[in-house]
Design an enzyme around this catalytic site. Structure first.
Site, PDB file in Angstrom:
ATOM      1  N   TYR A 156       0.508  -1.204   0.241  1.00 19.76           N
ATOM      2  CA  TYR A 156      -0.008   0.156  -0.084  1.00 19.76           C
ATOM      3  C   TYR A 156       0.643   1.540  -0.306  1.00 19.76           C
ATOM      4  O   TYR A 156       0.171   2.829  -0.872  1.00 19.76           O
ATOM      5  CB  TYR A 156      -0.948   0.202   0.871  1.00 19.76           C
ATOM      6  CG  TYR A 156      -2.243   0.611   0.885  1.00 19.76           C
ATOM      7  CD1 TYR A 156      -2.942   1.010  -0.269  1.00 19.76           C
ATOM      8  CD2 TYR A 156      -3.126   1.329   1.446  1.00 19.76           C
ATOM      9  CE1 TYR A 156      -3.993   1.458  -0.159  1.00 19.76           C
ATOM     10  CE2 TYR A 156      -4.060   2.697   1.669  1.00 19.76           C
ATOM     11  CZ  TYR A 156      -4.480   1.958   0.793  1.00 19.76           C
ATOM     12  OH  TYR A 156      -5.721   2.918   0.422  1.00 19.76           O
ATOM     13  N   LYS A 163      -3.704   7.535   3.758  1.00 22.98           N
ATOM     14  CA  LYS A 163      -4.855   7.552   4.639  1.00 22.98           C
ATOM     15  C   LYS A 163      -4.117   8.662   6.217  1.00 22.98           C
ATOM     16  O   LYS A 163      -5.210   8.471   6.593  1.00 22.98           O
ATOM     17  CB  LYS A 163      -4.924   6.077   4.026  1.00 22.98           C
ATOM     18  CG  LYS A 163      -5.296   5.913   3.396  1.00 22.98           C
ATOM     19  CD  LYS A 163      -7.145   6.723   2.739  1.00 22.98           C
ATOM     20  CE  LYS A 163      -7.928   5.830   1.417  1.00 22.98           C
ATOM     21  NZ  LYS A 163      -9.452   5.962   1.240  1.00 22.98           N
TER      22      LYS A 163
END
Length: 257
Positions: A156, A163
């Site tokens: 990720y 995020k």
């Protein structure tokens, strides 16, 4: 009309396919009595086609959150749709993007990281402030979507950092808008096999964690639980909840091993 969002006006971003969390948030919001407006970026005809699968017809407004002219004109377009300036009750922020380079932590360029952070985190603030004059009229609820940024996930990389920035942005936005009677919260959803997921290298490896660690189970093909979580936070059932992150992930976030 009955329902927990009866009479409320809700703007929903990020509807790209019927398999997106945003689509199910819009669907459940309508079922719960809301009047929904969608925004779309780029492929407006695709968004308009998917919008026809909602229970009721909805308008689609073009919105690129990196385009200041789009942001500056958004409130006027919403007022034009409703025919009055009495405000809106909620925003669903379901916007995230990272160039392929952002999925290589050690080699990513600043340009790739900048794009990921601007689109995925800063836009949460810029979208909300663009609609602040309308939110203030009624008091409102802003709900965004995150992917648990407490941990370092496989593959990720800089999207995980983006995020984390989104989650911090949510807290500061909640701090500053609370006195204006506007709540800001996030749903931390488990992985969904959506169009956005296809752009994440190694998504299946990341998602496989849920096959083994979700105590209540998790369906990669079912965005509705997360959509329902969004609608719950839009409603008046959380009148004093702000700056919060609600996990709708089958319980994976609390498992040690």
């Amino acid at each position: 009309m009955s329902g927990i969002l009866a009479g409320k006006r809700i703007l929903v971003t990020g509807v790209l396919t019927e398999g997106s969390i945003a689509f199910h948030a819009a669907k459940v919001a309508q079922e719960e009595g809301a009047d929904v407006v969608l925004t779309g970026f780029g492929r407006l005809t695709l968004v308009e086609r998917i919008a026809k699968r909602l229970p009721k017809p909805v308008p689609v407004i073009e919105l690129d959150v990196t385009n200041q002219e789009h942001l500056d004109g958004l409130a006027d377009k919403i007022v034009e749709h409703y025919g009055d300036d009495s405000g809106i009750d909620g925003i669903v922020h379901s916007i995230a993007f990272g160039p392929q380079g952002a999925f290589n932590f050690l080699e990513a360029s600043w340009e790739d990281v900048q794009t990921a952070v601007q689109v995925s985190a800063y836009s949460y603030k810029s979208l909300t402030t663009a609609l602040l004059p309308l939110l203030e009229k009624r008091g409102g609820s802003v709900v965004g979507l995150t992917f648990d940024a407490q941990l370092a996930w496989p593959k990720y990389d800089w999207m995980g950092v983006a995020k984390a920035a989104l989650e911090s942005t949510n807290r500061y936005l909640a701090r500053d808008l609370g006195p204006r009677n506007i709540r800001c919260n996030l749903i931390s959803a488990g992985p969904i096999r959506s169009m956005a997921a296809k752009s994440i290298p190694g998504f299946e490896e990341l998602a496989d964690v849920w096959n083994h660690r979700a105590p209540i189970g998790w369906e990669l093909s079912d965005p509705e639980p997360a959509g329902r979580g969004v609608v719950a936070l839009l409603s008046d059932f959380f009148p004093k909840t702000t700056g919060e992150i609600v996990h709708v992930d089958g319980g994976v976030h609390m498992m040690g091993a």
